[in-house]
Design a protein around this motif. Structure first.
Motif, PDB file in Angstrom:
ATOM      1  N   SER A  41       0.735  -1.167  -0.060  1.00 18.76           N
ATOM      2  CA  SER A  41      -0.002   0.013   0.003  1.00 18.76           C
ATOM      3  C   SER A  41       0.903   1.179  -0.042  1.00 18.76           C
ATOM      4  CB  SER A  41      -0.864  -0.045   1.079  1.00 18.76           C
ATOM      5  OG  SER A  41      -0.246   0.135   2.546  1.00 18.76           O
ATOM      6  N   TRP A  42       1.778   1.114   0.692  1.00 23.91           N
ATOM      7  CA  TRP A  42       2.868   2.458   0.603  1.00 23.91           C
ATOM      8  C   TRP A  42       3.401   2.542  -0.758  1.00 23.91           C
ATOM      9  CZ3 TRP A  42       8.092   2.993  -0.575  1.00 23.91           C
ATOM     10  CH2 TRP A  42       8.648   4.166  -0.137  1.00 23.91           C
ATOM     11  N   ALA A  49       1.502   6.599  -6.985  1.00 24.32           N
ATOM     12  CA  ALA A  49       0.642   7.630  -7.465  1.00 24.32           C
ATOM     13  C   ALA A  49       0.968   8.899  -7.081  1.00 24.32           C
ATOM     14  CB  ALA A  49      -0.859   7.212  -6.722  1.00 24.32           C
ATOM     15  N   GLY A  50       1.599   9.298  -6.071  1.00 21.86           N
ATOM     16  CA  GLY A  50       2.089  10.736  -5.833  1.00 21.86           C
ATOM     17  C   GLY A  50       3.174  11.162  -6.704  1.00 21.86           C
ATOM     18  N   LEU A  51       3.853  10.090  -6.996  1.00 21.59           N
ATOM     19  CA  LEU A  51       5.083  10.658  -8.067  1.00 21.59           C
ATOM     20  C   LEU A  51       4.301  10.701  -9.352  1.00 21.59           C
ATOM     21  CD1 LEU A  51       7.967   8.091  -6.635  1.00 21.59           C
ATOM     22  CD2 LEU A  51       7.849  10.703  -6.727  1.00 21.59           C
ATOM     23  N   LEU A  52       3.498   9.770  -9.689  1.00 21.70           N
ATOM     24  CA  LEU A  52       2.995   9.791 -11.243  1.00 21.70           C
ATOM     25  C   LEU A  52       2.118  11.317 -10.987  1.00 21.70           C
ATOM     26  CD1 LEU A  52       2.409   8.622 -13.907  1.00 21.70           C
ATOM     27  CD2 LEU A  52       0.237   7.486 -12.816  1.00 21.70           C
ATOM     28  N   ALA A  53       1.535  11.610 -10.280  1.00 25.68           N
ATOM     29  CA  ALA A  53       0.944  12.968 -10.097  1.00 25.68           C
ATOM     30  C   ALA A  53       1.975  14.180 -10.284  1.00 25.68           C
ATOM     31  CB  ALA A  53      -0.076  13.098  -8.865  1.00 25.68           C
TER      32      ALA A  53
END
Length: 113
Positions: free
Chosen positions: A92-93, A99-103
């Motif tokens: 999950s981490w 997801a954060g890096l992709l954003a």
């Protein structure tokens, strides 16, 4: 699988883990009828908890999201289990970090145009 707890602060008792809202309602009704003559005690609490028994309502948004993802991943192998599963926590981490890096990458790509 969702986990729920009923907590009566007047008696200082907590129900066993329930796996559905119908079971939770039955637990709370039984406690109220048996101990409090059907009355609702002040400060009683019921709601969703994670695999380790922590209330989701007491967590911050990012912690709740991470914990919910961890529970969902761990439930794939052991739907009614309790306790922390390190592999599910790490997955999950990794999911949230990706997801954060992709954003951040997508935002940078759009702004550089």
């Amino acid at each position: 699988m969702r986990r729920y707890l009923y907590r009566c602060t007047l008696c200082r008792t907590t129900s066993p883990i329930c796996f559905g809202t119908a079971e939770l309602d039955a637990q709370s009704s039984h406690h109220r009828d048996a101990v409090h003559s059907g009355h609702y005690p002040d400060g009683e609490r019921s709601g969703a908890v994670d695999r380790t028994g922590r209330w989701y309502a007491d967590m911050g948004p990012l912690t709740a999201l991470h914990t919910r993802l961890t529970d969902e991943f761990a439930d794939l192998r052991d739907p009614k289990g309790n306790g922390l599963r390190l592999w599910a926590w790490a997955l999950s981490w990794l999911t949230l970090s990706t997801a954060g890096l992709l954003a951040v990458w997508a935002t940078g790509a759009v702004l550089s145009l």
